[in-house]
Scaffold this motif. Structure first.
Motif, PDB file in Angstrom:
ATOM      1  N   GLY A 130       0.759  -1.245   0.000  1.00  0.00           N
ATOM      2  CA  GLY A 130       0.000   0.000   0.000  1.00  0.00           C
ATOM      3  C   GLY A 130       0.785   1.287   0.000  1.00  0.00           C
ATOM      4  O   GLY A 130       0.197   2.371  -0.030  1.00  0.00           O
TER       5      GLY A 130
ATOM      6  N   THR B  84       1.185   3.460  -4.795  1.00  0.00           N
ATOM      7  CA  THR B  84       0.057   3.074  -5.649  1.00  0.00           C
ATOM      8  C   THR B  84       0.406   3.128  -7.128  1.00  0.00           C
ATOM      9  O   THR B  84      -0.291   2.533  -7.953  1.00  0.00           O
ATOM     10  CB  THR B  84      -1.156   3.979  -5.384  1.00  0.00           C
ATOM     11  OG1 THR B  84      -0.780   5.353  -5.576  1.00  0.00           O
ATOM     12  CG2 THR B  84      -1.666   3.786  -3.957  1.00  0.00           C
TER      13      THR B  84
ATOM     14  N   GLY C   7       1.609  -1.002  -4.978  1.00  0.00           N
ATOM     15  CA  GLY C   7       0.869  -0.759  -3.751  1.00  0.00           C
ATOM     16  C   GLY C   7      -0.630  -0.689  -3.919  1.00  0.00           C
ATOM     17  O   GLY C   7      -1.374  -0.950  -2.965  1.00  0.00           O
TER      18      GLY C   7
ATOM     19  N   ASN D 135      -2.627  -3.343  -1.775  1.00  0.00           N
ATOM     20  CA  ASN D 135      -3.478  -2.874  -0.685  1.00  0.00           C
ATOM     21  C   ASN D 135      -4.895  -3.398  -0.808  1.00  0.00           C
ATOM     22  O   ASN D 135      -5.537  -3.739   0.193  1.00  0.00           O
ATOM     23  CB  ASN D 135      -3.485  -1.335  -0.645  1.00  0.00           C
ATOM     24  CG  ASN D 135      -4.109  -0.793   0.622  1.00  0.00           C
ATOM     25  OD1 ASN D 135      -5.241  -0.329   0.621  1.00  0.00           O
ATOM     26  ND2 ASN D 135      -3.373  -0.860   1.721  1.00  0.00           N
TER      27      ASN D 135
ATOM     28  N   LYS E  73      -6.581  -5.658   2.135  1.00  0.00           N
ATOM     29  CA  LYS E  73      -7.838  -5.291   2.792  1.00  0.00           C
ATOM     30  C   LYS E  73      -8.952  -6.284   2.474  1.00  0.00           C
ATOM     31  O   LYS E  73      -9.845  -6.501   3.301  1.00  0.00           O
ATOM     32  CB  LYS E  73      -8.229  -3.864   2.404  1.00  0.00           C
ATOM     33  CG  LYS E  73      -7.307  -2.826   3.033  1.00  0.00           C
ATOM     34  CD  LYS E  73      -7.667  -1.405   2.657  1.00  0.00           C
ATOM     35  CE  LYS E  73      -6.745  -0.423   3.370  1.00  0.00           C
ATOM     36  NZ  LYS E  73      -6.990   0.977   2.967  1.00  0.00           N
TER      37      LYS E  73
END
Length: 337
Positions: free
Chosen positions: A142, A145, A225, A229, A233
Motif C-alpha cells: 500500500g 500506488t 501498492g 493494498n 484489505k
C-alpha cells in the motif's frame, strides 16, 4: 534506547497506542517515548500502573489525521507527532518508530527524514500473511500506488532479503501478483516486471493469481501498492466476514453451539491465523531506519506486538543486514537504474 510511539496515530488514539505501549513495557520491559498531545496522553497514562522510568512523553503541537493528504502531512504539519517520531529516530534518540496513523504520510515523512537505503528508490510496506503452509510476505501492501516495473524488482529484492534475514528462509521463492499464471499476462508494466524478475538472480517462480496467493507455493508476492493494498484489505475483510458469520450461526443454533464446543481449539487456532493483531505491524522496508506501520484499527495487543517487533528488529540489526545484502545485488540494481 527507547522506541518512539505515535500516540495520535490510528482510529482509536490515544487510548490504543498508550495501552499498547504500557503492555509492551510490562511484558518486555521496553522503554517507550509517547509522542503527541501531552494532556491527552497523561490522562490515558493515569489509568495504568507501570514503571515511570520506562515511559516518557514528548508533546506534539499537531497531529496528522487519517484523511489528511500526503502533501499536507509532509509540508504543513512539521510539528506533528509523526514528524517528531521520525526526527527522534534520525537523531538517534530512539531505536525505532511505531505508528498506526496515515500510512501514506508515514511513507512520505519517513522517506523525507530518514532517506532510503542506497540502491533503493522507494520503500515499501511488507505485510506478512498466513498461507496453507507457511507465512507469505506481500510487497508492496500500500505504500506506492503507482510505480515502475524497475521499482517492483526492488520490492522483490527487499522482500527476499527480509525473508532470509528475519525468517531464515533460504533462497525465498518470489511470485508476481498478476491476472494469470502464464508468462505474458497483465498490462505492459506487469510484463516488464516479469522479464526483469526472470532475468534477475532472485528465485523467481512466475506469476501468482489472487486465488493462489494462500497456497503456500511462494514466500514473497510482489505487487504495486494499489493492487497489493486491495488484496490486503480484501483478506482482512474476508477474515472478519467469515468470523462474524461463524459467530452468528453459533448464536442462532443450539446444535451449532454444541458443535462449537468440540471445535473450540480449531476455531481459536483459525482466529489466531487470520487475526491482524497477531501480525502486529508491517516494516517499511528500504528506509534507513526501523519503522513499523500498524493497521489503523490496531488494538492494544497489535500495538504492543509492533513495539516488540520494532525492538527485536533493532536488536537483530535488520536494516544494517539489508544494507549489507543489497551490496551483493549492486550490479543488478545498476542495470535497471
Amino acid at each position: 534506547m527507547p522506541i518512539a510511539v505515535d500516540a495520535m496515530g490510528g482510529d482509536f488514539y490515544p487510548h490504543n497506542p498508550v495501552a499498547g505501549a504500557i503492555k509492551a513495557v510490562k511484558e518486555k520491559n521496553i522503554s517507550i517515548i509517547l509522542v503527541g498531545d501531552e494532556d491527552k496522553i497523561m490522562r490515558e497514562l493515569d489509568k495504568y500502573r507501570f514503571n515511570p522510568n520506562k515511559v516518557e512523553v514528548i508533546h506534539a503541537k499537531e497531529m496528522i489525521e487519517m484523511e489528511d493528504h500526503v502533501v499536507t502531512a509532509l509540508r504543513r504539519k512539521k510539528e506533528s507527532s509523526m514528524h517528531l517520531c521520525f526526527k527522534l529516530h534520525k537523531t538517534n534518540q530512539v531505536d525505532g518508530v511505531v505508528s498506526a496513523g496515515n500510512s501514506g504520510a508515514m511513507l512520505a515523512i519517513g522517506h523525507y527524514i530518514l532517506k532510503t537505503v542506497p540502491g533503493i528508490n522507494r520503500p515499501c510496506i511488507s505485510a506478512l500473511l498466513p498461507s496453507k503452509k507457511e507465512k507469505v510476505l506481500l510487497v508492496d501492501a500500500g505504500a506506492n500506488t503507482d510505480c515502475s516495473a524497475e521499482t517492483m524488482l526492488q520490492f522483490a529484492l527487499l522482500g527476499s532479503l527480509y525473508m532470509q534475514e528475519i525468517h531464515l528462509k533460504k533462497n525465498p521463492r518470489i511470485g508476481l501478483l498478476n491476472i494469470g499464471s502464464e508468462e505474458g499476462k497483465g498490462d505492459e508494466r506487469s510484463q516488464r516486471a516479469y522479464q526483469l524478475l526472470k532475468a534477475s538472480s532472485l528465485n523467481f517462480i512466475g506469476n501468482v493469481e489472487g486465488q493462489a496467493f494462500f497456497n503456500g507455493d511462494v514466500d514473497v508476492v510482489v505487487s504495486d501498492g494499489f493492487a497489493g493494498n486491495i488484496l490486503l484489505k480484501s483478506v482482512q475483510g474476508a477474515a472478519d466476514f467469515v468470523s462474524n458469520l461463524v459467530r452468528g450461526e453459533i448464536k442462532h443454533s443450539f446444535l451449532a453451539k454444541i458443535g462449537a464446543l468440540f471445535m473450540l481449539f480449531s476455531l481459536l487456532r483459525l482466529k489466531k491465523q487470520t487475526n491482524y493483531a497477531e501480525f502486529g505491524g508491517a516494516p517499511l522496508l528500504g528506509l534507513k531506519g526501523n519503522t513499523i506501520i500498524c493497521h489503523g484499527r490496531s488494538n492494544p495487543q497489535a500495538i504492543a506486538f509492533a513495539i516488540k517487533f520494532s525492538q527485536w528488529s533493532h536488536e537483530t540489526h535488520l536494516v544494517e543486514k539489508i544494507q549489507e545484502s543489497i551490496l551483493k545485488y549492486e550490479a543488478m540494481l545498476k542495470q535497471i537504474a
